[in-house]
Scaffold this motif. Structure first.
Motif, PDB file in Angstrom:
ATOM      1  N   GLY A   1     102.374 -64.891 -46.299  1.00  0.00           N
ATOM      2  CA  GLY A   1     102.374 -66.056 -47.254  1.00  0.00           C
ATOM      3  C   GLY A   1     101.103 -66.720 -48.165  1.00  0.00           C
ATOM      4  O   GLY A   1     100.792 -64.928 -48.912  1.00  0.00           O
ATOM      5  N   ALA A   2     101.197 -67.434 -49.075  1.00  0.00           N
ATOM      6  CA  ALA A   2     101.059 -68.170 -50.574  1.00  0.00           C
ATOM      7  C   ALA A   2      99.152 -67.343 -50.870  1.00  0.00           C
ATOM      8  O   ALA A   2      99.007 -66.252 -51.382  1.00  0.00           O
ATOM      9  N   GLY A   3      98.283 -67.349 -49.619  1.00  0.00           N
ATOM     10  CA  GLY A   3      96.967 -67.385 -49.402  1.00  0.00           C
ATOM     11  C   GLY A   3      96.792 -66.345 -49.149  1.00  0.00           C
ATOM     12  O   GLY A   3      95.395 -64.918 -49.343  1.00  0.00           O
ATOM     13  N   ASN A   4      97.977 -64.366 -48.338  1.00  0.00           N
ATOM     14  CA  ASN A   4      97.707 -63.451 -47.888  1.00  0.00           C
ATOM     15  C   ASN A   4      97.848 -61.883 -49.569  1.00  0.00           C
ATOM     16  O   ASN A   4      97.997 -62.417 -49.903  1.00  0.00           O
ATOM     17  N   LEU A   5      98.164 -61.592 -48.390  1.00  0.00           N
ATOM     18  CA  LEU A   5      98.245 -59.803 -50.033  1.00  0.00           C
ATOM     19  C   LEU A   5      97.865 -58.363 -48.606  1.00  0.00           C
ATOM     20  O   LEU A   5      97.842 -57.835 -48.270  1.00  0.00           O
ATOM     21  N   LEU A   6      99.509 -57.507 -49.433  1.00  0.00           N
ATOM     22  CA  LEU A   6      99.516 -56.457 -48.906  1.00  0.00           C
ATOM     23  C   LEU A   6      99.184 -56.021 -50.203  1.00  0.00           C
ATOM     24  O   LEU A   6     100.558 -56.048 -51.234  1.00  0.00           O
ATOM     25  N   CYS A   7      98.876 -54.282 -50.086  1.00  0.00           N
ATOM     26  CA  CYS A   7      99.175 -53.437 -51.157  1.00  0.00           C
ATOM     27  C   CYS A   7      98.796 -52.228 -51.110  1.00  0.00           C
ATOM     28  O   CYS A   7      98.132 -51.753 -49.916  1.00  0.00           O
ATOM     29  N   ALA A   8      99.192 -51.365 -52.051  1.00  0.00           N
ATOM     30  CA  ALA A   8      98.149 -49.588 -51.343  1.00  0.00           C
ATOM     31  C   ALA A   8      97.116 -49.548 -52.022  1.00  0.00           C
ATOM     32  O   ALA A   8      96.864 -49.811 -52.859  1.00  0.00           O
ATOM     33  N   PHE A   9      96.198 -48.686 -50.981  1.00  0.00           N
ATOM     34  CA  PHE A   9      94.942 -48.878 -51.533  1.00  0.00           C
ATOM     35  C   PHE A   9      94.206 -47.428 -51.061  1.00  0.00           C
ATOM     36  O   PHE A   9      95.188 -47.327 -49.932  1.00  0.00           O
ATOM     37  N   ASP A  10      94.255 -46.429 -52.129  1.00  0.00           N
ATOM     38  CA  ASP A  10      93.437 -44.894 -51.711  1.00  0.00           C
ATOM     39  C   ASP A  10      95.046 -44.671 -51.312  1.00  0.00           C
ATOM     40  O   ASP A  10      95.861 -44.704 -51.418  1.00  0.00           O
ATOM     41  N   ASP A  11      94.631 -43.866 -49.666  1.00  0.00           N
ATOM     42  CA  ASP A  11      95.853 -43.333 -49.141  1.00  0.00           C
ATOM     43  C   ASP A  11      96.181 -44.313 -47.608  1.00  0.00           C
ATOM     44  O   ASP A  11      96.811 -44.019 -46.833  1.00  0.00           O
ATOM     45  N   GLY A  12      96.599 -45.798 -48.061  1.00  0.00           N
ATOM     46  CA  GLY A  12      96.766 -46.485 -47.047  1.00  0.00           C
ATOM     47  C   GLY A  12      97.508 -48.138 -47.661  1.00  0.00           C
ATOM     48  O   GLY A  12      97.652 -47.741 -48.517  1.00  0.00           O
ATOM     49  N   LEU A  13      97.585 -48.847 -46.792  1.00  0.00           N
ATOM     50  CA  LEU A  13      97.547 -50.498 -46.600  1.00  0.00           C
ATOM     51  C   LEU A  13      96.906 -50.902 -46.374  1.00  0.00           C
ATOM     52  O   LEU A  13      96.146 -51.437 -45.357  1.00  0.00           O
ATOM     53  N   LEU A  14      96.236 -52.021 -47.689  1.00  0.00           N
ATOM     54  CA  LEU A  14      95.384 -52.655 -47.423  1.00  0.00           C
ATOM     55  C   LEU A  14      96.515 -54.052 -46.826  1.00  0.00           C
ATOM     56  O   LEU A  14      97.262 -54.723 -47.854  1.00  0.00           O
ATOM     57  N   VAL A  15      95.515 -54.894 -46.610  1.00  0.00           N
ATOM     58  CA  VAL A  15      96.033 -56.243 -46.230  1.00  0.00           C
ATOM     59  C   VAL A  15      94.631 -57.749 -45.782  1.00  0.00           C
ATOM     60  O   VAL A  15      93.641 -57.098 -45.119  1.00  0.00           O
ATOM     61  N   VAL A  16      95.048 -58.216 -46.824  1.00  0.00           N
ATOM     62  CA  VAL A  16      94.052 -59.321 -46.747  1.00  0.00           C
ATOM     63  C   VAL A  16      94.233 -60.379 -46.220  1.00  0.00           C
ATOM     64  O   VAL A  16      95.991 -61.065 -46.714  1.00  0.00           O
TER      65      VAL A  16
END
Length: 397
Positions: A204-219
């Motif tokens: 969705g438009a207000g969410n975020l998925l990205c790589a961070f350090d050695d893992g996956l960050l989801v907002v």
């Protein structure tokens, strides 16, 4: 990461207004194009097949439609057919947008936007949006912004600005999730995560998925994000995005209501994931960490280090000289709810041996496990040391 129509609207909130196609705000923008003469009768068969693509945000002044506003409706239908992301109109000729164009855009979820100021120039939009799209496609961009954000996490204004660079559509109500990945997140691995993310309810438009350090960050952000929404997001993350064993560790931060707290929210999820990893996997919620919630944000302070060292260093010295396992015994005792019997079972020894070692701890550091306030000091020193292990490098940011 994706740049979406919603991100464009939030970036240019003072200059652009949405008039139709609200359902398409999560459409990804891959590039920006200009519609000028391409749909003029007699020319459109030559140009329209090569000038417009799926994922384009199209800009137009509708110069060619000033004598025939019906051509605006035709343009909307054509852009829907090629999968354009949206249409931005700088209505310099004050044309009335046909109702048919607005209805079609609403029905097919093609965002139509009107420029509301004279100082928004298409050339600048093309450069700015193109630059941001390229930045978000580079996985190192997110890492850099998040690292910088954590360094500035005591400055709410700077934190908010960096968060919105990652996703201009992030809301003030949000929760952060973090999943360590054993072999790290390569570009290929990230592409797999992103493909599954786009098919999941979290996209969705207000969410975020990205790589961070050695893992996956989801907002996950929205109008109202509480504990139940956070739990639901974790279920989707594990079942539909990670594509890994359900026992793999996931850290769940607490709901926040201010983007200025974004740095602390990230650390909550990262720390909770660290504890999940040490505990053998599963989901760990920051809200359930007890005293660690207080210790983790301040674990790098000299006072914390000094206190834990004063209590635990004598135990380590004694262990090194006598192979006595005092620190391991204290760790097991606290991990077993201060039960002598359970501690003995965990260590594979006799309860009297545990009592003897606890007595040696009292002799080594001067804190008697049978005296409540002295036992609390032992427990606090142990918790600080555990927090330092969990925080790792992030504890020293």
């Amino acid at each position: 990461m994706l740049y979406t129509v919603s991100d464009f609207l939030n970036t240019y909130a003072s200059s652009v207004r949405l008039v139709a196609g609200q359902g398409g705000l999560s459409r990804a923008v891959g590039e920006v194009g200009i519609l000028d003469y391409e749909l003029v009768p007699g020319l459109k068969s030559h140009y329209q097949r090569t000038n417009f693509y799926e994922g384009q945000l199209v800009l137009s002044s509708f110069l060619y439609a000033r004598d025939n506003p019906y051509l605006i409706t035709e343009a909307v239908k054509y852009l829907v057919s090629v999968g354009a992301s949206g249409l931005v109109i700088k209505n310099v000729f004050h044309l009335e947008l046909p109702d048919a164009a607005l209805r079609y855009a609403n029905a097919r979820n093609l965002p139509l936007m009107l420029v509301t100021t004279d100082d928004l120039f298409f050339d600048n939009v093309i450069i700015d949006v193109g630059t941001h799209v390229r930045e978000l496609e580079d996985s190192s961009y997110a890492q850099h912004e998040l690292d910088s954000l954590l360094l500035e996490r005591d400055d709410p204004r700077a934190v908010r600005e960096r968060a919105l660079r990652l996703n201009p559509s992030l809301g003030e109500e949000y929760v952060v999730l973090y999943a360590p990945v054993t072999d790290g997140v390569t570009q290929e691995v990230l592409a797999g995560f992103e493909a599954r993310y786009r098919k999941s309810p979290l996209f969705g438009a207000g969410n975020l998925l990205c790589a961070f350090d050695d893992g996956l960050l989801v907002v996950v952000s929205g109008d109202s994000v509480g504990a139940s929404e956070a739990d639901a997001a974790v279920r989707v993350l594990r079942a539909e995005i990670l594509d890994r064993e359900v026992t793999d560790p996931v850290g769940q931060g607490e709901p926040h209501h201010d983007l200025g707290e974004f740095g602390n929210a990230i650390l909550e999820a990262v720390h909770a994931a660290g504890i999940a990893a040490l505990s053998g996997g599963g989901v760990v919620r920051h809200a359930d960490l007890g005293v660690l919630r207080v210790l983790l944000p301040h674990v790098a302070s000299p006072a914390m280090a000094s206190f834990s060292k004063a209590v635990l260093a004598p135990l380590r010295d004694f262990d090194a000289e006598n192979n006595a396992q005092l620190e391991a015994t204290l760790d097991a005792y606290l991990g077993c709810g201060r039960s002598i019997g359970e501690t003995a079972e965990r260590l594979g020894t006799h309860p009297n041996t545990v009592r003897y070692r606890m007595g040696q701890i009292a002799q080594a550091c001067g804190l008697d496990w049978r005296v409540p306030d002295q036992m609390e000091q032992l427990s606090l020193a142990h918790a600080i040391e555990f927090a330092r292990v969990i925080a790792g490098d992030r504890g020293r940011v």
